[in-house]
Design a protein around this motif. Structure first.
Motif, PDB file in Angstrom:
ATOM      1  N   ARG A  48      17.140  13.781 -66.233  1.00  0.00           N
ATOM      2  CA  ARG A  48      18.436  14.175 -66.794  1.00  0.00           C
ATOM      3  C   ARG A  48      18.541  14.633 -67.929  1.00  0.00           C
ATOM      4  O   ARG A  48      18.817  15.813 -68.667  1.00  0.00           O
ATOM      5  N   LEU A  51      16.168  17.621 -67.316  1.00  0.00           N
ATOM      6  CA  LEU A  51      17.669  19.132 -66.816  1.00  0.00           C
ATOM      7  C   LEU A  51      17.900  19.852 -68.112  1.00  0.00           C
ATOM      8  O   LEU A  51      17.978  20.608 -68.269  1.00  0.00           O
ATOM      9  N   ARG A  55      17.790  23.411 -69.359  1.00  0.00           N
ATOM     10  CA  ARG A  55      18.714  23.996 -69.316  1.00  0.00           C
ATOM     11  C   ARG A  55      18.577  25.300 -70.777  1.00  0.00           C
ATOM     12  O   ARG A  55      19.453  26.356 -71.286  1.00  0.00           O
ATOM     13  N   LEU A  72      14.591  24.039 -62.539  1.00  0.00           N
ATOM     14  CA  LEU A  72      15.962  23.289 -62.756  1.00  0.00           C
ATOM     15  C   LEU A  72      16.442  23.047 -61.154  1.00  0.00           C
ATOM     16  O   LEU A  72      17.172  21.869 -61.395  1.00  0.00           O
ATOM     17  N   GLU A  75      14.416  19.556 -60.884  1.00  0.00           N
ATOM     18  CA  GLU A  75      15.365  18.326 -61.221  1.00  0.00           C
ATOM     19  C   GLU A  75      16.909  18.061 -60.723  1.00  0.00           C
ATOM     20  O   GLU A  75      17.082  16.687 -60.681  1.00  0.00           O
ATOM     21  N   GLU A  76      17.830  19.191 -60.695  1.00  0.00           N
ATOM     22  CA  GLU A  76      18.789  19.141 -59.846  1.00  0.00           C
ATOM     23  C   GLU A  76      18.273  18.096 -58.051  1.00  0.00           C
ATOM     24  O   GLU A  76      19.258  17.033 -58.650  1.00  0.00           O
ATOM     25  N   ARG A  80      20.123  13.978 -57.588  1.00  0.00           N
ATOM     26  CA  ARG A  80      21.132  13.509 -56.669  1.00  0.00           C
ATOM     27  C   ARG A  80      20.401  12.936 -55.710  1.00  0.00           C
ATOM     28  O   ARG A  80      21.360  11.414 -55.401  1.00  0.00           O
TER      29      ARG A  80
END
Length: 135
Positions: A48, A51, A55, A72, A75-76, A80
């Motif tokens: 997190r 990420l 961003r 991105l 990392e997402e 998950r």
């Protein structure tokens, strides 16, 4: 012979010992869950942070969008996966604990029936809230 009548005092002692054994087993399960979950939670926090950093870089426009887009997405995906793994571990823990409690309640019910003290069963091994409404 396992189906002989037992005295109420002996049954009460055996029920208390059974309850203590269940408490120890569930405690050990919780310790194992915490041990397995700790590295996942640590990794999740790290993912997190990464990420959030990506961003921020995206807003600043310091890197090409194509490079940031794949980073991105990666990392997402990691986030998950870590969340799903934590959920899977917690569900397995709930099922294992439920299985232990159900088996103990069954043993306690047999013992209480042999001692003709079914009223003590609900006191020592109460049903979970969900099951009480259906009983």
């Amino acid at each position: 012979m396992p189906w002989q009548r037992v005295s109420p005092e002996e049954a009460r002692v055996r029920l208390v010992l059974l309850k203590e054994g269940v408490r120890r087993k569930v405690g050990a399960l919780e310790a194992r869950l915490a041990k397995k979950k700790a590295p996942l939670e640590k990794a999740l926090a790290e993912y997190r942070k990464v990420l959030e950093h990506l961003r921020r870089l995206e807003k600043e426009g310091r890197y090409p969008e194509a490079v940031l887009r794949s980073a991105l997405a990666r990392e997402e995906l990691r986030i998950r996966y870590a969340e799903q793994e934590i959920t899977r571990l917690e569900e397995a823990h709930r099922q294992a604990a439920s299985r232990i409690i159900t088996q103990a309640r069954l043993k306690a019910a047999r013992l209480a029936a042999l001692a003709k003290m079914e009223e003590a069963l609900d006191h020592l091994f109460p049903l979970p809230e969900k099951e009480e409404s259906h009983a």
